[in-house]
Design a protein around this motif. Sequence first.
Motif, PDB file in Angstrom:
ATOM      1  N   PRO A  17       0.724  -1.196  -0.022  1.00 43.44           N
ATOM      2  CA  PRO A  17      -0.062   0.184  -0.101  1.00 43.44           C
ATOM      3  C   PRO A  17       0.808   1.361  -0.073  1.00 43.44           C
ATOM      4  O   PRO A  17       1.894   1.327   0.599  1.00 43.44           O
ATOM      5  N   LEU A  21      -2.444   5.960   0.530  1.00 44.06           N
ATOM      6  CA  LEU A  21      -3.748   5.190   0.392  1.00 44.06           C
ATOM      7  C   LEU A  21      -4.897   5.866   1.016  1.00 44.06           C
ATOM      8  O   LEU A  21      -6.217   5.515   0.138  1.00 44.06           O
ATOM      9  N   GLY A  24      -7.288   7.043  -1.577  1.00 46.09           N
ATOM     10  CA  GLY A  24      -7.892   6.467  -2.940  1.00 46.09           C
ATOM     11  C   GLY A  24      -9.278   6.812  -3.077  1.00 46.09           C
ATOM     12  O   GLY A  24     -10.264   7.114  -2.449  1.00 46.09           O
ATOM     13  N   ASP A  68      -4.251   4.268  -5.125  1.00 50.33           N
ATOM     14  CA  ASP A  68      -4.743   2.896  -5.193  1.00 50.33           C
ATOM     15  C   ASP A  68      -3.993   1.729  -5.641  1.00 50.33           C
ATOM     16  O   ASP A  68      -4.749   0.723  -5.906  1.00 50.33           O
TER      17      ASP A  68
END
Length: 260
Positions: A17, A21, A24, A68
Motif C-alpha cells: 500500500p 492510501l 484512494g 490505489d
Amino acid sequence: MSPNVAAPSPRALVRPPAATLARGEVTHVVRTPVDVALAAEQWRGYVDALAQADFEIIEVAADDTLADSVFVEDAVVILGRVAVLTSPGALSRRAEIAGVEAVIAGLGLVERRIDLPGTLDGGDVLKIGATVYVGRGGRTNAEGIRQLTAIAADEGFDLVTVPVTRVLHLKSAVTALPDGTVIGHAPLVEHPELFDRFLEVPEETGAAVIVLAPDAVLMAASAPLTAVLFAEMGYRVVTVDISEFEKLEGCVTCLSVRIR
C-alpha cells in the motif's frame, strides 16, 4: 506433465500500500478515515496467508504517488499464458500500469493490452473454467470489453458481459468457489441468472473469495456467517482482516493477481 514432475507453484502478484492510501478513490461508499499503518499491517497478514498456501509472492514496487495501487488486480488480467495489461476506468489509476508491466515482463507471459478509448479494470473480470465474465459498469466500458473479447477468443475463452451498477466492480458482487459455484450477496447481484450456479451468501463482504486449493478458500474476516456456510460445505476457510481496504471498496481479490 509427467506424473513424476511436480506442478509449478502458483504465483501471486502483490503491491504494498502507498503512504497516500487514504486518498484512494471511493464510488459507492461514504469516505471514512483509513488507518494507513494498520492497512500496512493487514497487507502483510494477507500476503503471509497467500505464502502459507504455497503461493510464490511476486512484489511490484510501492509508489506513494499512486494511492490505489495496492489494488493490483485492476492492472492486469491473466488468461492462461497471456497477461492483459488493462486500461483503468479512473484517470488517477492509469499510471499504475507501468510498474506492473515492468514485473510482468519477467514472468514468461505473453503481453497484450487494452487501449483507450477502451477502459477495463481487472476487478471486473471473473474467470470460471473457460468462461470469462466481465462487468460493464462505471470502470469498464463497451470498447474495453470488445478488445478483451478478441484476446479471450484467441486463447479459447468465451466471454459473457454482466451489467454492474450497484457495486464498484463485478468481483465486488460475485466470485466463485473452487467447484465453480458463483457466490454473491443477493441485494448487490443484478443478474444471477447469467451464472450456471449461484449461491446467495448472507454478508456483502462474504461474496469475495480467493481459491487457495480445491478444498480451501481465503476470505475477509468481516463475513463470519459466510465463513461458517463455506465450512459447512466442506471447505477449509482462511480469514484475513482487511478492514482498512474495505473502507475503499477493496476485497481479498483486489489485493493480488493469482497466476496459475
